[in-house]
Scaffold this motif. Sequence first.
Motif, PDB file in Angstrom:
ATOM      1  N   GLY A  11      46.717  38.553   6.622  1.00  0.00           N
ATOM      2  CA  GLY A  11      46.342  39.765   5.888  1.00  0.00           C
ATOM      3  C   GLY A  11      46.234  39.514   4.400  1.00  0.00           C
ATOM      4  O   GLY A  11      46.206  38.371   3.955  1.00  0.00           O
ATOM      5  N   PRO A  12      46.176  40.600   3.604  1.00  0.00           N
ATOM      6  CA  PRO A  12      45.901  40.462   2.167  1.00  0.00           C
ATOM      7  C   PRO A  12      46.865  39.486   1.473  1.00  0.00           C
ATOM      8  O   PRO A  12      48.078  39.532   1.695  1.00  0.00           O
ATOM      9  CB  PRO A  12      46.084  41.877   1.623  1.00  0.00           C
ATOM     10  N   LEU A  13      46.282  38.647   0.635  1.00  0.00           N
ATOM     11  CA  LEU A  13      47.078  37.730  -0.180  1.00  0.00           C
ATOM     12  C   LEU A  13      47.384  38.426  -1.497  1.00  0.00           C
ATOM     13  O   LEU A  13      46.525  38.526  -2.380  1.00  0.00           O
ATOM     14  CB  LEU A  13      46.314  36.420  -0.402  1.00  0.00           C
ATOM     15  N   ILE A  14      48.585  38.975  -1.576  1.00  0.00           N
ATOM     16  CA  ILE A  14      48.967  39.759  -2.752  1.00  0.00           C
ATOM     17  C   ILE A  14      50.332  39.314  -3.256  1.00  0.00           C
ATOM     18  O   ILE A  14      51.112  38.703  -2.527  1.00  0.00           O
ATOM     19  CB  ILE A  14      49.011  41.284  -2.445  1.00  0.00           C
ATOM     20  N   ALA A  15      50.596  39.648  -4.502  1.00  0.00           N
ATOM     21  CA  ALA A  15      51.914  39.349  -5.070  1.00  0.00           C
ATOM     22  C   ALA A  15      52.190  40.331  -6.200  1.00  0.00           C
ATOM     23  O   ALA A  15      51.273  40.936  -6.753  1.00  0.00           O
ATOM     24  CB  ALA A  15      51.940  37.921  -5.604  1.00  0.00           C
ATOM     25  N   LYS A  16      53.454  40.494  -6.514  1.00  0.00           N
ATOM     26  CA  LYS A  16      53.823  41.387  -7.610  1.00  0.00           C
ATOM     27  C   LYS A  16      54.724  40.656  -8.594  1.00  0.00           C
ATOM     28  O   LYS A  16      55.355  39.649  -8.252  1.00  0.00           O
ATOM     29  CB  LYS A  16      54.515  42.635  -7.074  1.00  0.00           C
TER      30      LYS A  16
END
Lengths: 769, 169
Positions: free
Chosen positions: A589-594
């Motif tokens: 799924g989405p490759l995200i980071a914070k």
Amino acid sequence: MSEKNFNVIGKGKPRYDGRVKVTGAAKYCGDLKFPNMLYGKMLGSPYAHAKILSIDTSEAMKIPGVKAVITAKDVPSLKYGISPARWDENCLCIEKALFVGDKVAAVACVDEETCYKALKAIKVEYEVLKPVLDYMHADEDDMPQIHEKYAKNINTEIHQEFGDIKKAFAEAHYVRTDTFVGQRCYQCPIEPHSAVCIWQDNKLTVYSSTQSVHYFQHYIAREFELPMGDVRVIAPFVGGGFGGKLEPTGLEFNGAALSRITGRPVKMFYDRQEMFQHNRGRHQGTYKITSGVDKDGKILGCHVDFQTDGGAYTSLGIATAYYAGALLPLTYEIPVYKFDNRRMYTNLPACGAHRGHGAPQPKYAFESHMDNIAKAMGIDPLDIRLRNARRPNTETVNNFKVNSCGMKECLERAGELSDWRKKKKEGLPKGRGIGISTGSFVTGAGYPIYRTDLPHASCMIRVHEDGTSATLYSGTVDIGQGSHTILCQMAAEAMGYRYENMKMVASDTETCPLDFGAYASRQTLMSGSAVKQAGEEIYRQIIDMASTMLNLPPEDLKCELGVISSISRPKVAPITFEEVARRFFVLRGPLIAKGVYTPPRLGGTFKGAPVGTSPAYSFCVQAAEVQIDEETGKIDVERVWDVHDVGQVINPVNLHGQVHGALYMGLGETIWEQVHFDSNGKIVNGNLGGYMIMTALDMPPITSEVLEDSYEIAGPWGAKEVGEGATNPTIGAFRNAIFDAMGVSVNSVPLTYEKVWRALKEKRESENK
Amino acid sequence: MSNMIIDKDGVRRYVVSITVNGDEYTKMVKSNTLLVNFLRDALDLTGTKKGCELGDCGSCTVLLDGKTPINSCLMLAVEADGREFITVEGVASHEKLDHIQEKFIEHGALQCGYCTPGMILSAKALLTRNPKPTEHEVREAIAGNLCRCTGYINIIKAIMDASGQEIPM
């Protein structure tokens, strides 16, 4: 210091927003249009101090095209401001107007022309009161009290003492007192303030030329008692701020009220004169400084005693008042320090945060004072500064912890660049002078403007499904300083990606995680720290995925500029960030980071201790050489040298651009800039012809350098600020050069040609006697 | 004089034909409509900025007859009838930036960008009439365009570089 193998940071990447700005495609707030949009204006008081007896809006309402006319009864009566301790401003004046231009009523009409007709038709009956125009006499018995709560018109009173000042002076070899006077200046961004307010379906959207979408969201939600989630604030392209766009203007509040009443989008805007009236520019002040030094000129103790003109409202001025004295012990090691300041209310436009917040005028006074001491004791101005220069890993007397500090190196390098020793030894031609000055500034404020436990910065990164771009979502605001560019550089560096493939969604409270915005030179370090964290999280996920794809351990892989390769097996064919990111999306799924950043707990426990705290401080030195024409007082600046300790440079092109701009602003304030008022408190030069900002013909050549080896432990990759600190030494450097050229001191700014000419004339006359 | 009608309130409205970036626009304007507002409001060419409306800041600079920089806040739309103008939107040809625009980006000659359109048009006019200006001529040519961010240094560098000359300072 360390090996610097960076792929993206430290390079002069072209501005993220360069193309849209050179083609005219960039939309600023005043360029926005919405279907069915109305235009709104506010009516300003013609008097500096007046009781509002009645307002009759009936004639205005009869004009065709006028859709709404509002007065104080139509807007919330909750007072607002910056610091809760000093909320003193209303959306529209309730009983009294406190300066010429203070907001009395507002209109929304079908077009701009109708707005002016409507404003003229509003009948306001005033009882004119005596105005308080002189801040040095604002506390006298015969002066009217401007705000009910503040006796003697004292807005803020500060008394801090660190150590025994009497003892320090008693033990000193030489004690000297000097007093210097500063003027009112205005930021003058070229883009006028505007706001488009859309209150529809119980939700308020505000487009605003603001430096902080978060603070505006907070203030607007509070004023209208809305949940913050129902208030969306968006900053489109912002055409300069310099501190003047950090607080609500009345455009946002009254625009919101007008939109609620009419059910239509309302665009509010200031013209140039109204910008000057709204102000929030530099405080003028009188700065008395007493220092005791030993026989070598080493400072034993300082007592600074200030009085400043805050204007009609607190604005950001409570912070300004503290900053005025808090930052002085930074560049020099002052062991004993006493700081007194009174910020006075007057019936003039309110003053606030102006590039270098509160620090440049006191610094001008202090640096001038240093030169006076040096001259009296026969010490070279460069030497007295070297002897007192702060060292790294020290703490100021008022509890600011300083990590990296290249004060001494900056002084030495500025001395070399300007050929200081040779010029001092051999002497300069008649009318020629050289001066030097130091500066320092916070890299982000240690505490938020209002009391909250929210983190100071946060962000998200989302890699596009096919890995060909990545978007950084950040609540930061690029007001021209180039923060989008450097944050995208930082994200790419941390991700092992390319700057050119970065996109940014920013300055929108609905689509971006919280960031406090553009003030106190904070975004490089604070927002940058959050971005670095998010970027490194993307990097870890990419490496983890690549490890599976290549069947190699993650610790054997590296990702640079979007190429993943094996460290130990150079023959293994590299794979691309794009391939890995796409695979990641398919499988996970989405490759995200914070990322998130909260500064550590900083500073002392005394009253006012938080103001001036910061994770890191920039340091710089400026030297200037001037030529003065004795016949006319004309000052020609031959050259300026700036040497900066900014830690790791993220983008050298942006960095030197900031130094140029800061120096330009400081030079303007030294010689030309001043807001003038008539005897009734009305601005007489509220335009760009009368308020003398420098043109391209006035700008001297600059040499700008940085200390290459500086590294700041608190900053991302060792970075710290440049944008505001570069204004800090400027006025002092030019004053000291002019002082050196003239041999006499003019103890006030601006150092206009007329003042210089008069001082030289008096000098000649006294010499002839 | 152009065609005129008087509306029911007695306000005169004029038909003007103004050519902007090669396209002719025929619109109805009031006698007090400024050229800058005509460009921004009637044509939505908001690259032409408003900073002072007094002719002080130069943000609204456009090129009259393709070569003379003027402040569009100091010209009425009715005065512009039949004339040709270039705005910042007309400087780049399709996807290709003008050489001056490229140099502005390369040298970091812009920060907030609000003065940039006017600055680029003044630079364009200068290099059109004087392809090899001195540094002083560059400074003179942009002296009517106020910038509050850059201190002009990188702008001067960009224009000198765009003229193919040595970069000063």
